[in-house]
Write a protein that holds these residues in place. Sequence first.
Motif, PDB file in Angstrom:
ATOM      1  N   ASP A 267      17.336  11.909   3.783  1.00  0.00           N
ATOM      2  CA  ASP A 267      16.027  12.332   3.291  1.00  0.00           C
ATOM      3  C   ASP A 267      15.193  11.080   3.075  1.00  0.00           C
ATOM      4  O   ASP A 267      15.710  10.032   2.650  1.00  0.00           O
ATOM      5  CB  ASP A 267      16.176  13.118   1.979  1.00  0.00           C
ATOM      6  N   GLU A 268      13.923  11.159   3.394  1.00  0.00           N
ATOM      7  CA  GLU A 268      13.033  10.012   3.177  1.00  0.00           C
ATOM      8  C   GLU A 268      11.646  10.508   2.807  1.00  0.00           C
ATOM      9  O   GLU A 268      11.267  11.642   3.131  1.00  0.00           O
ATOM     10  CB  GLU A 268      12.983   9.120   4.422  1.00  0.00           C
ATOM     11  N   PHE A 269      10.915   9.656   2.115  1.00  0.00           N
ATOM     12  CA  PHE A 269       9.581  10.036   1.636  1.00  0.00           C
ATOM     13  C   PHE A 269       8.750   8.765   1.498  1.00  0.00           C
ATOM     14  O   PHE A 269       9.285   7.675   1.278  1.00  0.00           O
ATOM     15  CB  PHE A 269       9.678  10.760   0.298  1.00  0.00           C
ATOM     16  N   ARG A 270       7.445   8.923   1.626  1.00  0.00           N
ATOM     17  CA  ARG A 270       6.532   7.782   1.512  1.00  0.00           C
ATOM     18  C   ARG A 270       5.352   8.177   0.634  1.00  0.00           C
ATOM     19  O   ARG A 270       4.680   9.170   0.893  1.00  0.00           O
ATOM     20  CB  ARG A 270       6.040   7.344   2.892  1.00  0.00           C
TER      21      ARG A 270
ATOM     22  N   ASN B 211       0.803  -1.230   0.000  1.00  0.00           N
ATOM     23  CA  ASN B 211       0.000   0.000   0.000  1.00  0.00           C
ATOM     24  C   ASN B 211       0.830   1.270   0.000  1.00  0.00           C
ATOM     25  O   ASN B 211       0.300   2.349   0.255  1.00  0.00           O
ATOM     26  CB  ASN B 211      -0.938   0.013   1.214  1.00  0.00           C
ATOM     27  N   SER B 212       2.122   1.174  -0.265  1.00  0.00           N
ATOM     28  CA  SER B 212       2.951   2.379  -0.276  1.00  0.00           C
ATOM     29  C   SER B 212       4.278   2.106  -0.973  1.00  0.00           C
ATOM     30  O   SER B 212       4.674   0.950  -1.160  1.00  0.00           O
ATOM     31  CB  SER B 212       3.225   2.875   1.152  1.00  0.00           C
ATOM     32  N   ILE B 213       4.953   3.194  -1.357  1.00  0.00           N
ATOM     33  CA  ILE B 213       6.310   3.138  -1.904  1.00  0.00           C
ATOM     34  C   ILE B 213       7.155   4.093  -1.063  1.00  0.00           C
ATOM     35  O   ILE B 213       6.834   5.286  -0.973  1.00  0.00           O
ATOM     36  CB  ILE B 213       6.347   3.545  -3.384  1.00  0.00           C
ATOM     37  N   SER B 214       8.195   3.574  -0.439  1.00  0.00           N
ATOM     38  CA  SER B 214       9.045   4.379   0.442  1.00  0.00           C
ATOM     39  C   SER B 214      10.422   4.564  -0.190  1.00  0.00           C
ATOM     40  O   SER B 214      10.944   3.649  -0.844  1.00  0.00           O
ATOM     41  CB  SER B 214       9.204   3.713   1.811  1.00  0.00           C
ATOM     42  N   THR B 215      11.002   5.748   0.012  1.00  0.00           N
ATOM     43  CA  THR B 215      12.359   6.020  -0.454  1.00  0.00           C
ATOM     44  C   THR B 215      13.164   6.588   0.707  1.00  0.00           C
ATOM     45  O   THR B 215      12.618   7.268   1.587  1.00  0.00           O
ATOM     46  CB  THR B 215      12.380   7.021  -1.622  1.00  0.00           C
ATOM     47  N   ALA B 216      14.465   6.312   0.717  1.00  0.00           N
ATOM     48  CA  ALA B 216      15.357   6.845   1.744  1.00  0.00           C
ATOM     49  C   ALA B 216      16.734   7.054   1.136  1.00  0.00           C
ATOM     50  O   ALA B 216      17.263   6.169   0.443  1.00  0.00           O
ATOM     51  CB  ALA B 216      15.451   5.897   2.937  1.00  0.00           C
ATOM     52  N   LEU B 217      17.306   8.219   1.381  1.00  0.00           N
ATOM     53  CA  LEU B 217      18.660   8.545   0.947  1.00  0.00           C
ATOM     54  C   LEU B 217      19.564   8.489   2.162  1.00  0.00           C
ATOM     55  O   LEU B 217      19.280   9.118   3.190  1.00  0.00           O
ATOM     56  CB  LEU B 217      18.693   9.942   0.326  1.00  0.00           C
ATOM     57  N   VAL B 218      20.646   7.722   2.086  1.00  0.00           N
ATOM     58  CA  VAL B 218      21.546   7.561   3.228  1.00  0.00           C
ATOM     59  C   VAL B 218      22.986   7.794   2.789  1.00  0.00           C
ATOM     60  O   VAL B 218      23.329   7.673   1.603  1.00  0.00           O
ATOM     61  CB  VAL B 218      21.425   6.149   3.851  1.00  0.00           C
TER      62      VAL B 218
END
Length: 344
Positions: free
Chosen positions: A34-37, A16-23
């Motif tokens: 940075d992260e986003f959902r 039910n979602s797509i998550s992104t994270a920059l590390v």
Amino acid sequence: MEDPVRESLGVVFENNSISTALVDADTPLLGSIDEFRHPWGANGTVPSAQASARALASAAEVATGRALRSNLCPTVVGVMCERADVREFVPGSLSSSTFENVELVNGLDARLAYLRTVDALNGISPILAFWPDGSETVIAAIDPRAGVVDSAHRYATAELLTDSSTFAATLDLLVAERDPVPKMLVAMLVKEESRQLSAEAAESVGLGFLYLGERAQLAIGAALVAAGRGSEVRSAGGAAVQPVNRIRWAAAIVLPLLLMLTGLLIALSPDGSRAVSTDRPNIGAEPANPTSGPPSGAALPILTLPPCDPVVPVVPAAFRRSDPDVTPPQTVEPAEACDPMRVG
């Protein structure tokens, strides 16, 4: 000369979602830069595999654009996808973008990589970690620093998390078969309503308890796994991992900005008869999700037991299967039934 920052992007496709994270792969303990959902497949809908793969690629492009606006260039992208039908379309969807270094990551590797970034687990080993997987719950004995899974068992979530007594009896069996004995129970992306129940079960068997509720934890883990594989390529003498092409991305960012400025000029011109809004919808915001359960942190109600129940051992949740295969734990034979109304 100071080594450049090694940014890595993680993208996780869930039901039910797509998550992104920059590390920053060199300082994983600092968490994500940075992260986003992005909500996806809301209201119980199941989008097609092709559409889901395109949405995953779009989420990766948005995250990369956000990074480039801060002069950060991801060198590698780690993708974790729960749906097998979507996974086969991911390489094709990303090949049409600017990504040249894409790694497919499985869920277990992403979880192990994330656990190594949790400062509260420093020096604590082994642990019992559990997380949901569809209608089942996985409980695994893990050495978090070494990233090794000693054993893993699956249980029906509806049965395992019925009450703290059932969960505690199941944990007691798992602790008894482990040497060395686990020191802590770690909940990973478990529903908030199961938090109090899990803490009570851990306390009753003498385990510490840690709740990890960060939504982007799998994306962080996927990014770190991808960065680690890129390092292995470089150490083996392979081709250097190339960052995302700045020029192509710069054009992709500048064009929307020009269109936005044009709209503003039209709106502010003397001939403009109406105001034009250039605000973008907050696609990352999640709608409120009211629940009928108790509020966060509230203790669950304790059931009143019949007088004879204290002498009856609690039966653990039924064992389903192991990942990897190990000897199933022995179930406890139920004690002889007693009738509190019996006389003599």
